[in-house]
Structure formats: C-alpha cells, structure tokens
Design a protein around this motif. Sequence first.
Motif, PDB file in Angstrom:
ATOM      1  N   THR A  25      55.847  44.841  39.614  1.00  0.00           N
ATOM      2  CA  THR A  25      54.768  45.314  40.626  1.00  0.00           C
ATOM      3  C   THR A  25      54.703  47.300  40.320  1.00  0.00           C
ATOM      4  OG1 THR A  25      53.514  44.505  42.606  1.00  0.00           O
ATOM      5  CG2 THR A  25      55.728  44.879  42.890  1.00  0.00           C
ATOM      6  N   GLN A  58      48.560  48.310  38.030  1.00  0.00           N
ATOM      7  CA  GLN A  58      48.558  47.130  37.722  1.00  0.00           C
ATOM      8  C   GLN A  58      47.651  46.558  37.503  1.00  0.00           C
ATOM      9  OE1 GLN A  58      51.539  45.395  40.159  1.00  0.00           O
ATOM     10  NE2 GLN A  58      50.988  42.234  40.048  1.00  0.00           N
ATOM     11  N   ARG A  60      45.358  42.384  36.050  1.00  0.00           N
ATOM     12  CA  ARG A  60      45.487  40.424  35.414  1.00  0.00           C
ATOM     13  C   ARG A  60      44.033  40.499  35.326  1.00  0.00           C
ATOM     14  NH1 ARG A  60      46.308  37.372  41.291  1.00  0.00           N
ATOM     15  NH2 ARG A  60      44.289  38.216  41.249  1.00  0.00           N
ATOM     16  N   ASN A  62      41.692  36.723  33.771  1.00  0.00           N
ATOM     17  CA  ASN A  62      41.619  35.252  33.915  1.00  0.00           C
ATOM     18  C   ASN A  62      41.096  34.596  32.480  1.00  0.00           C
ATOM     19  OD1 ASN A  62      41.394  33.197  34.377  1.00  0.00           O
ATOM     20  ND2 ASN A  62      40.530  33.314  36.915  1.00  0.00           N
ATOM     21  N   PHE A  68      46.713  33.499  32.924  1.00  0.00           N
ATOM     22  CA  PHE A  68      46.270  34.881  32.833  1.00  0.00           C
ATOM     23  C   PHE A  68      47.550  35.857  32.432  1.00  0.00           C
ATOM     24  CE2 PHE A  68      45.104  31.867  36.083  1.00  0.00           C
ATOM     25  CZ  PHE A  68      43.860  32.318  37.075  1.00  0.00           C
ATOM     26  N   HIS A  70      49.592  39.314  33.134  1.00  0.00           N
ATOM     27  CA  HIS A  70      49.379  39.942  33.553  1.00  0.00           C
ATOM     28  C   HIS A  70      50.050  41.766  33.198  1.00  0.00           C
ATOM     29  CE1 HIS A  70      49.565  37.449  37.308  1.00  0.00           C
ATOM     30  NE2 HIS A  70      49.934  36.675  36.013  1.00  0.00           N
ATOM     31  N   GLN A  81      53.488  43.678  29.333  1.00  0.00           N
ATOM     32  CA  GLN A  81      52.500  42.907  29.254  1.00  0.00           C
ATOM     33  C   GLN A  81      52.948  41.091  29.306  1.00  0.00           C
ATOM     34  OE1 GLN A  81      48.707  42.361  27.260  1.00  0.00           O
ATOM     35  NE2 GLN A  81      49.560  41.206  25.948  1.00  0.00           N
ATOM     36  N   ALA A  87      48.063  32.142  38.295  1.00  0.00           N
ATOM     37  CA  ALA A  87      47.757  33.245  38.606  1.00  0.00           C
ATOM     38  C   ALA A  87      48.645  34.618  39.889  1.00  0.00           C
ATOM     39  CB  ALA A  87      46.643  33.604  40.186  1.00  0.00           C
ATOM     40  N   GLY A  89      51.368  34.869  38.152  1.00  0.00           N
ATOM     41  CA  GLY A  89      52.748  34.766  38.029  1.00  0.00           C
ATOM     42  C   GLY A  89      54.107  34.303  37.252  1.00  0.00           C
ATOM     43  N   GLU A 151      39.302  42.637  33.048  1.00  0.00           N
ATOM     44  CA  GLU A 151      39.984  43.598  33.855  1.00  0.00           C
ATOM     45  C   GLU A 151      40.343  43.550  35.371  1.00  0.00           C
ATOM     46  OE1 GLU A 151      45.247  45.167  32.566  1.00  0.00           O
ATOM     47  OE2 GLU A 151      43.301  45.564  31.198  1.00  0.00           O
TER      48      GLU A 151
END
Length: 213
Positions: A25, A58, A60, A62, A68, A70, A81, A87, A89, A151
């Motif tokens: 993260t 970072q 995300r 959908n 998803f 990330h 990636q 959602a 991860g 994104e």
Amino acid sequence: MFRGLFGGRRDAADEQIIPVVRNVTIGRTVRLDPLAWRRLGEGALFRLDTDVLEIVAQGRINLGADGFVHRFYTDDDLMLQMVSPDAMGQGANDFTLFGPWSSAYPPDAAAKRRWSDRLRARTFEDEGLPAYRRFWFGDADERQDPVSFWETVWDDRSGLAFRKIYQTCMLFARDLPGEGRELLLALEMEPENGDLTHEVMVGIPLNVGEFEA
C-alpha cells in the motif's frame, strides 16, 4: 506520467478505505526478485536498475463482474499491478510489473484516430520496439475494441482526496526465448480536468514469490 496528470478532490465516504493488497500500500517498500526480469535474457526490453519499489500512490479500477485491478506507483512511474475478484484485494492472483516506455500529447484529432486504430489492431509496433501481438481477447480477429474504465488514485492513506482518470487500453505481448513473455500496455489516458495523453508501458508477469512488502 500517471500521478502528475490529475488534480485532487474529495472522495465519497464509501471510497475512503485504502486496500492493502499482499501487504502492499502507499508508504510501503516492495522488494523484487531481480531474477524475474534477468531470467528473460538479453532479448527482453524490460529492465530495472533497482529491486526496490517505494510506493507513493495507489489506484483501483472496478471492472464489474471481472473484478478489480489494484495499481501501486513509484515516483518514477513504475507500476505494480494486481488483479483480484474483490475490492480489497484479498484474493489477488494475477501480478504484473510495468515501466514507462513513451508518453505523448496527441496534437490533433487525426493523431487520436490513428492511436485508436492502433489499439484495435492485431499487432502493436512503436519506435524502438519489436512487434507485440494482441493478448487480451486473443489475436484471431483483425480488429478488437479496447477496454475502457475509470481509475481512482490516492496519494496518501487517508483516502480523503483522490484523483480520477479515464483510460482506454489494450494489452499486447510477445514471447521470448524459452518460456518468457514480455507485455506491452498501450493506453489513452484522460484525467478529469486534464489533458489526454497516449502512453506505452512495457512489463513482465510476476509470480507471487517474486515480490514482497
């Protein structure tokens, strides 16, 4: 290339939880196994002079029923990636690493049309690059529509400010000697209240054991 294109805004309440995916993260360090790219040999164009990624942003995406995506960015636009059915991860099972190859602002509508045609073509070629064959959807059809999505990108763990960018892209690939494969992600990117750009990124698949945070 990614982070400098969009301006911050407030996020909705249901978007304020920033996922931690495979312990990765914003603010954390990812260590890579250099063998992930060295094993591809001299024929590969993807190169890194570091085995450490400092994650500063970072994202995300959908994809609805397809899950998803990330994304984790460094200051020099490397992108780790991960694809997951959820959602947050927790089920991430597909991993790739991309580096920037080229970035351009299309000068006119004709340049945008040419780029759109290139995204739909069976083969993608660019200056200094060999030919890559369409990977998404296979390459049986002469033309194939690319994928489009929004994104959401965060720059800190608070989740209070976010950036959004609309992307239309296609993934291409080429086989390397042995069992190696190199990827090419071609994108049209348009941030909210920003300028549209055409981007090319070159990358590699990663095994789950080839990175850790």
